[in-house]
Write an enzyme that holds these catalytic residues in place. Sequence first.
Site, PDB file in Angstrom:
ATOM      1  N   THR A  13      59.988 -12.445 -21.917  1.00  0.00           N
ATOM      2  CA  THR A  13      60.469 -13.198 -23.079  1.00  0.00           C
ATOM      3  C   THR A  13      60.812 -12.296 -24.259  1.00  0.00           C
ATOM      4  O   THR A  13      61.774 -12.546 -24.980  1.00  0.00           O
ATOM      5  CB  THR A  13      59.381 -14.218 -23.513  1.00  0.00           C
ATOM      6  OG1 THR A  13      59.222 -15.145 -22.446  1.00  0.00           O
ATOM      7  CG2 THR A  13      59.757 -14.964 -24.768  1.00  0.00           C
ATOM      8  N   ASP A  54      62.367 -11.572 -15.501  1.00  0.00           N
ATOM      9  CA  ASP A  54      61.320 -12.535 -15.795  1.00  0.00           C
ATOM     10  C   ASP A  54      60.152 -12.060 -14.937  1.00  0.00           C
ATOM     11  O   ASP A  54      60.333 -11.746 -13.754  1.00  0.00           O
ATOM     12  CB  ASP A  54      61.772 -13.949 -15.370  1.00  0.00           C
ATOM     13  CG  ASP A  54      60.744 -14.999 -15.754  1.00  0.00           C
ATOM     14  OD1 ASP A  54      59.584 -14.888 -15.307  1.00  0.00           O
ATOM     15  OD2 ASP A  54      61.085 -15.936 -16.480  1.00  0.00           O
ATOM     16  N   SER A  55      58.948 -12.001 -15.490  1.00  0.00           N
ATOM     17  CA  SER A  55      57.867 -11.347 -14.742  1.00  0.00           C
ATOM     18  C   SER A  55      57.417 -12.145 -13.516  1.00  0.00           C
ATOM     19  O   SER A  55      56.639 -11.645 -12.710  1.00  0.00           O
ATOM     20  CB  SER A  55      56.693 -11.017 -15.649  1.00  0.00           C
ATOM     21  OG  SER A  55      55.951 -12.171 -15.962  1.00  0.00           O
ATOM     22  N   THR A  86      54.922 -12.107 -19.970  1.00  0.00           N
ATOM     23  CA  THR A  86      53.486 -12.400 -20.060  1.00  0.00           C
ATOM     24  C   THR A  86      52.921 -13.051 -18.798  1.00  0.00           C
ATOM     25  O   THR A  86      51.726 -12.966 -18.544  1.00  0.00           O
ATOM     26  CB  THR A  86      53.182 -13.325 -21.266  1.00  0.00           C
ATOM     27  OG1 THR A  86      53.884 -14.556 -21.089  1.00  0.00           O
ATOM     28  CG2 THR A  86      53.574 -12.681 -22.570  1.00  0.00           C
ATOM     29  N   ASP A  87      53.790 -13.702 -18.006  1.00  0.00           N
ATOM     30  CA  ASP A  87      53.265 -14.516 -16.898  1.00  0.00           C
ATOM     31  C   ASP A  87      52.470 -13.702 -15.868  1.00  0.00           C
ATOM     32  O   ASP A  87      51.441 -14.154 -15.380  1.00  0.00           O
ATOM     33  CB  ASP A  87      54.402 -15.272 -16.198  1.00  0.00           C
ATOM     34  CG  ASP A  87      55.001 -16.349 -17.104  1.00  0.00           C
ATOM     35  OD1 ASP A  87      54.380 -16.667 -18.135  1.00  0.00           O
ATOM     36  OD2 ASP A  87      56.091 -16.860 -16.784  1.00  0.00           O
ATOM     37  N   LYS A 157      45.918 -14.128 -18.739  1.00  0.00           N
ATOM     38  CA  LYS A 157      46.699 -15.068 -19.550  1.00  0.00           C
ATOM     39  C   LYS A 157      46.004 -16.422 -19.485  1.00  0.00           C
ATOM     40  O   LYS A 157      45.846 -16.991 -18.404  1.00  0.00           O
ATOM     41  CB  LYS A 157      48.142 -15.174 -19.037  1.00  0.00           C
ATOM     42  CG  LYS A 157      49.009 -16.057 -19.933  1.00  0.00           C
ATOM     43  CD  LYS A 157      50.482 -16.020 -19.588  1.00  0.00           C
ATOM     44  CE  LYS A 157      51.260 -16.934 -20.508  1.00  0.00           C
ATOM     45  NZ  LYS A 157      52.691 -16.980 -20.232  1.00  0.00           N
ATOM     46  N   TYR A 278      22.393 -19.288  -4.959  1.00  0.00           N
ATOM     47  CA  TYR A 278      22.333 -20.519  -4.161  1.00  0.00           C
ATOM     48  C   TYR A 278      22.369 -20.222  -2.658  1.00  0.00           C
ATOM     49  O   TYR A 278      22.857 -19.164  -2.227  1.00  0.00           O
ATOM     50  CB  TYR A 278      23.529 -21.423  -4.510  1.00  0.00           C
ATOM     51  CG  TYR A 278      23.438 -22.010  -5.897  1.00  0.00           C
ATOM     52  CD1 TYR A 278      22.608 -23.097  -6.147  1.00  0.00           C
ATOM     53  CD2 TYR A 278      24.178 -21.465  -6.940  1.00  0.00           C
ATOM     54  CE1 TYR A 278      22.530 -23.634  -7.427  1.00  0.00           C
ATOM     55  CE2 TYR A 278      24.103 -21.998  -8.215  1.00  0.00           C
ATOM     56  CZ  TYR A 278      23.275 -23.082  -8.458  1.00  0.00           C
ATOM     57  OH  TYR A 278      23.188 -23.605  -9.715  1.00  0.00           O
TER      58      TYR A 278
HETATM   59  N1  ASP Z   1      58.551 -16.183 -18.148  1.00  0.00           N
HETATM   60  C1  ASP Z   1      58.289 -15.083 -19.035  1.00  0.00           C
HETATM   61  C2  ASP Z   1      57.891 -13.868 -18.208  1.00  0.00           C
HETATM   62  O1  ASP Z   1      56.785 -13.752 -17.788  1.00  0.00           O
HETATM   63  C3  ASP Z   1      57.235 -15.452 -19.994  1.00  0.00           C
HETATM   64  C4  ASP Z   1      56.953 -14.436 -21.056  1.00  0.00           C
HETATM   65  O2  ASP Z   1      57.366 -13.305 -21.025  1.00  0.00           O
HETATM   66  O3  ASP Z   1      56.205 -14.788 -21.985  1.00  0.00           O
HETATM   67  O4  ASP Z   1      58.736 -13.045 -17.965  1.00  0.00           O
END
Ligand code: ASP
Length: 333
Positions: A13, A54-55, A86-87, A157, A278
Site C-alpha cells: 500500500t 501486493d504482498s 502489510t498483509d 498484523k 493438560y
Molecule cells: N494489500 C496490501 C499489501 O499487503 C496491504 C498493505 O500494504 O497494507 O500489499
Amino acid sequence: MGKQIIILNTGGTLSSVMKENGLAPGLTTENIQRELHMVSGDTELEMVDICSLDSANIFPEDWAMLAEKINELKSRCDGIVVIHGTDTLAYTSSMLSFMLQNINIPIVITGSQLSMGNPIADAMENCRCAIHMAASGRPGVYVAFNRKVILGCRASKVRSTSFDAFDSINYPYCAMISSMGMVLDDKAIPQKSGVFKLENNYSDKVFMLKMFPGIHRSMLKSILEQGYKGLYIEGYGLGGMPFLKHDFISELGELTRQGMTVLVGTQCRYEGSNLSVYETGLKSLENGVLQAYDMTSEAALTKLMWVLGKTENPDEIRDYFSVSLCGEVSIKV
Ligand code: ASP
C-alpha cells in the site's frame, strides 16, 4: 557525513496508486525518494527497486531473493529499510530473522495502511521510524510501524485498517518514538550469537492447519500423502487437540513415526502454548510433536520451513526447536 541507508522497495500500500482495477503498487522509487527526504534527517538515502507487489503475492522464493540482496548490499551501508505490503509483512520479517541471523547492521521492514500519495497517510511516519532505526547501529531484523519498533520474529498484523496494525507478541518493543525521541530498549535487542552467514535455504513442503471443532483426522493422512515434511498446527488454548471421538492425536503419531515434523502452537495470539499442562497436550508430546511455546504463527511456520531447509535429521530438528535462534521463542520447561 550522515549514515548511509539503502531502501529496498517491494511494493504494498505504501507505494500504491489507484488504478483501473483498484489500489495497486505503482509509485516509482523516484517518487518515494522525493518524499522521503522530509523524514530522513541527515541520513543519505539510496533507493533500490526489488519488485512492485501486493504482498499477498509474496512467496518463499521472494524471501530467499531478498535475503540474498540484503547480503550483497550490507557492506556498503549502515542499515537497510525494506518497504513491504502489510498483509504478509510479518511472515517476511520472521523468515528474514532466520535467514539473516547475526547480520551486522539493522534491517528494518515497514509499510503503511494508506499510500504515500495520501496526505493523511501513516506512510511517512512509518518510514521515519524505519530510517531512524536503520541508522541506530543496533544490528538485527525489525519491523517499524506506528512509531514502534518490533523484533522481526515477534511481529504480527493484528488490525486490518488501523494505523496500529502490528503488535509485538509476547515480547517488549525494541524501540518507541515519543517526545523523548527514539527510545531504544537494548534489553529487548538480542545479542549476536555467532558469525553472520547467509542461510536462505528453506523447504516449501510445510503445511499450516488451524484446529476447529469438527476437523477430520483423514485430513492429516492427505497432508502426508501430498509429500509434506512439516506441519504447524494452531491448537486450542495451550495447544489442545482432540483425542476422543476423533482421535486426531494418534493420527499425528502416525505422521511423526513416518518422518513428518509436527509443531504445535496456539490460535491464541497472546501468552503462547504449553503442552505439559493438560492430558491432551501430554498425549501430543507422547506422539512426537514439537512445541511452538510463545512463538507467533508467522515465526513458527517460517522457522519450520527454514529448519527443514537445513536438515531432515529428527534429532537436529528437535534441537533447533529447543532453543531460541534470534529471540523468536521463550522455552518453558
Ligand atoms: N494489500 C496490501 C499489501 O499487503 C496491504 C498493505 O500494504 O497494507 O500489499
